[in-house]
Design an enzyme around this catalytic site. Structure first.
Site, PDB file in Angstrom:
ATOM      1  N   HIS A  13       0.836  -1.200   0.000  1.00  0.00           N
ATOM      2  CA  HIS A  13       0.000   0.000   0.000  1.00  0.00           C
ATOM      3  C   HIS A  13       0.874   1.255   0.000  1.00  0.00           C
ATOM      4  CE1 HIS A  13       1.036   0.823   4.204  1.00  0.00           C
ATOM      5  NE2 HIS A  13       0.878  -0.475   4.419  1.00  0.00           N
ATOM      6  N   GLU A  87      -2.761  -7.442   7.054  1.00  0.00           N
ATOM      7  CA  GLU A  87      -1.578  -7.157   7.852  1.00  0.00           C
ATOM      8  C   GLU A  87      -1.422  -8.203   8.960  1.00  0.00           C
ATOM      9  OE1 GLU A  87       1.316  -6.242   8.411  1.00  0.00           O
ATOM     10  OE2 GLU A  87       1.252  -4.073   8.699  1.00  0.00           O
TER      11      GLU A  87
END
Length: 201
Positions: A13, A87
């Site tokens: 990201h 994550e």
């Protein structure tokens, strides 16, 4: 694209809007900064030039979803959310400052001995790698032919790259994975080939 070969572009990201001194982890509401949006746009242009991309998958967190949305819009593809790309669950460490964490032995141990350390009430690197590789295996067996983009997080991408490089997980911090960077792996009948690591937009 040769039949039986899958190319995966692992995209981190873009830069997020949380203080760089804090461990974002799975903190809700952390999205991209203005710089992160621009990084994602540049990565989208780079991937558009690569061609042959058939699908975009993303971790469910806001910063990955926003990055993937920018990529998908440029590539003309819908984004599919995949929990396996999320994550690491850092458990009790989420949202704490790195300065504070550096005072704790278990944090220091985590950064030197990933293969044998679990964040308090979190998950191990082996569990992270297992879920990420499980999804990649699904793509190999029945996903779209051609290339796929997987938008995820720094250490998730490091874990996958370390695995395909034959590196111990304890050495994964030797791999740099910058915001909005692209790392590309080609997987065929002969096994994986790393085509690029940490190509920044």
């Amino acid at each position: 694209m040769t039949p039986g070969i899958l190319t995966i572009h692992l995209v981190r990201h873009g830069e997020h809007d949380l203080s760089p001194g804090l461990l974002a982890g799975r903190t809700p509401g952390v999205t991209l900064s203005e710089r992160g949006i621009e990084q994602a746009r540049r990565t989208a242009e780079r991937l558009a030039r690569a061609g042959g991309i058939a699908a975009v998958y993303a971790s469910p967190l806001e910063r990955t979803a926003r990055t993937a949305g920018i990529l998908g819009e440029r590539l003309g593809l819908a984004v599919e959310t995949v929990d396996a790309l999320a994550e690491i669950d850092f458990g009790d460490w989420i949202g704490r400052s790195f300065a504070e964490l550096d005072e704790h032995e278990d944090w220091r141990r985590w950064n030197h001995f990933r293969s044998g350390t679990r964040p308090p009430r979190g998950e191990t690197m082996s569990e992270v790698l297992g879920r990420a590789l499980g999804f990649i295996e699904e793509l190999i067996r029945g996903g779209p032919r051609g290339s796929a983009v997987l938008v995820s997080h720094c250490d998730v991408i490091r874990a996958v790259l370390a695995h395909y490089l034959g590196m111990p997980q304890d050495l994964l911090l030797r791999l740099e994975v910058a915001p909005a960077s692209v790392s590309t792996v080609e997987i065929g009948p002969w096994g994986p080939r790393i085509l690029r690591i940490n190509e920044e937009p």
